[in-house]
Enzyme design. Structure first.
Site, short mmCIF file in Angstrom:
data_model
loop_
_atom_site.label_atom_id
_atom_site.label_comp_id
_atom_site.label_asym_id
_atom_site.label_seq_id
_atom_site.Cartn_x
_atom_site.Cartn_y
_atom_site.Cartn_z
N GLN A 194 0.83 -1.22 0.00
CA GLN A 194 0.00 0.00 0.00
C GLN A 194 0.85 1.26 0.00
O GLN A 194 0.44 2.30 -0.51
CB GLN A 194 -0.93 0.01 1.23
CG GLN A 194 -2.05 -1.00 1.19
CD GLN A 194 -1.69 -2.28 1.91
OE1 GLN A 194 -0.52 -2.68 1.94
NE2 GLN A 194 -2.66 -2.95 2.48
N ASP A 235 -6.67 1.31 12.33
CA ASP A 235 -7.91 0.59 12.04
C ASP A 235 -8.81 0.49 13.25
O ASP A 235 -10.02 0.30 13.12
CB ASP A 235 -7.59 -0.81 11.51
CG ASP A 235 -7.00 -0.70 10.13
OD1 ASP A 235 -5.78 -0.45 10.03
OD2 ASP A 235 -7.76 -0.79 9.15
N ASN A 244 -2.92 -1.26 13.66
CA ASN A 244 -2.72 -0.72 12.31
C ASN A 244 -1.97 -1.76 11.48
O ASN A 244 -1.62 -2.84 11.97
CB ASN A 244 -1.96 0.61 12.36
CG ASN A 244 -1.99 1.35 11.04
OD1 ASN A 244 -3.04 1.45 10.40
ND2 ASN A 244 -0.86 1.84 10.58
O1 MRU Z 1 -5.30 -3.60 4.81
P1 MRU Z 1 -5.60 -2.15 4.59
O2 MRU Z 1 -4.95 -1.58 3.38
O3 MRU Z 1 -7.09 -1.88 4.64
O4 MRU Z 1 -4.97 -1.43 5.84
C1 MRU Z 1 -5.06 -0.05 5.96
C2 MRU Z 1 -4.35 0.50 7.15
O5 MRU Z 1 -3.77 -0.21 7.91
C3 MRU Z 1 -4.51 1.97 7.39
O6 MRU Z 1 -3.37 2.48 8.00
C4 MRU Z 1 -5.72 2.23 8.28
O7 MRU Z 1 -6.86 1.59 7.77
C5 MRU Z 1 -6.00 3.66 8.45
S1 MRU Z 1 -6.57 4.37 6.95
C6 MRU Z 1 -6.95 6.01 7.19
#
Ligand code: MRU
Length: 340
Positions: A194, A235, A244
């Site tokens: 990501q 999260d 997170n």
């Molecule tokens: O697995 P993902 O890509 O959904 O994980 C996203 C994250 O860990 C972000 O840091 C979190 O959701 C915060 S987004 C504002």
């Protein structure tokens, strides 16, 4: 950045984040089951964006069932809520959004057709609220950034992870709008990349200076004085920790060891202050995400197993401050302000 998700003509329109940065492709859904699938396979991801997708999925369900008598309508909408909740277990926003919709639906005495209209309006409102909240996080968070700072971030907690503007990237966007020179270092964030694919994409799109590093580099860069602050998203925040993307904990440990402030940007929709670490399910995704690069090339010998925990736990003792739409708080202050 353009919005990651929108409600357009009774359809859910979203950027397909699985094909970025190679292609900017949009998906459109009219069936809540497809929205649920898109959350699961991560066409859309990031806690706040998942929350809005879930709300819009609920709105689609009300359209599908609005001609049924009220009791059956409620039954079917409850079924849809379960399907949507059953996609990813860690981000609070998903459950927060579906429950907000269910509470609204149950509070409305009107017939299903009228309920559906109001639920659609609520989903649109939630998307707008998300942007407003992120702008406030940006305004508060910009106060910790000085002209010339380099900020490390992990995963993508930017515009793509929300409807627009981002959470962890909001203070950076806001500080730059105020005229400060800020640059970003993005961890690549294995296995779904990501950081490399999404954070780099959206910052580059908006002409914000960004460099990508391998996940294992941040400790050295901190030691070399190349990182001034860390800001990550989250999260779920419980009474004792921040959940997170996997790897966040190691970044927080390295930051502590190098006396670098470690901030977490958290809209209040991510707070889950009736829970502790033990209450939270950490998502485990398919091992092929780790055994391969982007599902394409296998990099681990056949017959060797991979483990794929998607999130980790950063205890409050490693967190300098939590930036919400209301201000910046130490973990103790956060509990005092929001814990009921
Ligand atoms: O697995 P993902 O890509 O959904 O994980 C996203 C994250 O860990 C972000 O840091 C979190 O959701 C915060 S987004 C504002």
């Amino acid at each position: 950045m353009i919005p990651s998700i929108e409600w357009v003509d009774n359809k859910v329109k979203m950027i397909d984040q699985t094909v970025l940065p190679f292609e900017l492709k949009f998906l459109e859904f009219t069936d809540y089951r497809d929205v649920a699938r898109s959350i699961k396979v991560m066409n859309i991801r990031g806690a706040p964006a998942i929350g809005v997708a879930a709300a819009m999925g609920m709105a689609l369900a009300t359209i599908e069932y609005k001609e049924l008598p009220k009791a059956q309508f409620l039954e079917k909408v409850k079924e849809a809520a379960e399907v949507i909740k059953n996609t990813r277990p860690t981000a609070s926003n998903l459950f927060w959004a579906v429950n907000r919709m269910l509470n609204l639906i149950h509070s409305l005495p009107d017939n299903p057709e009228e309920i559906s209209e109001l639920v659609i309006e609520e989903a649109k409102l939630m998307a707008q609220e998300d942007i407003n909240v992120n702008k406030s996080i940006g305004k508060h968070g910009a106060t910790i950034l000085e002209d010339g700072d380099t900020v490390l971030t992990h995963c993508n907690a930017g515009s793509l992870a929300t409807v627009q503007y981002g959470t962890a990237l909001a203070p950076i966007r806001s500080a730059i709008e105020q005229g400060k020179k800020i640059s970003v270092i993005a961890d690549e964030t294995r296995p779904r990349l990501q950081g490399a694919r999404l954070t780099a994409y959206e910052l580059h799109y908006d002409n914000i200076p960004v460099k990508v590093i391998s996940d294992t580099s941040s400790g050295l860069l901190m030691r070399l004085g190349k990182i001034d602050k860390v800001i990550v998203g989250t999260d779920r925040v419980t009474t004792d920790a921040v959940f997170n993307k996997i790897g966040t904990y190691l970044v927080a440990l390295a930051a502590k060891d190098n006396n670098i402030p470690f901030y977490v940007a958290a809209p209040t929709s991510t707070l889950s202050l009736h829970e502790t670490i033990e209450d939270v399910t950490i998502e485990q995704r398919d091992s092929s995400e780790v055994c391969t690069v982007l599902g394409k090339v296998r990099i681990v010998p056949e017959g060797v197993e991979c483990l794929n925990y998607a999130f980790d736990i950063t205890p409050f003792r490693l967190v300098t401050g939590i930036i919400t739409e209301d201000g910046i708080f130490t973990p103790e202050e956060l509990l005092k302000k929001y814990k009921i």
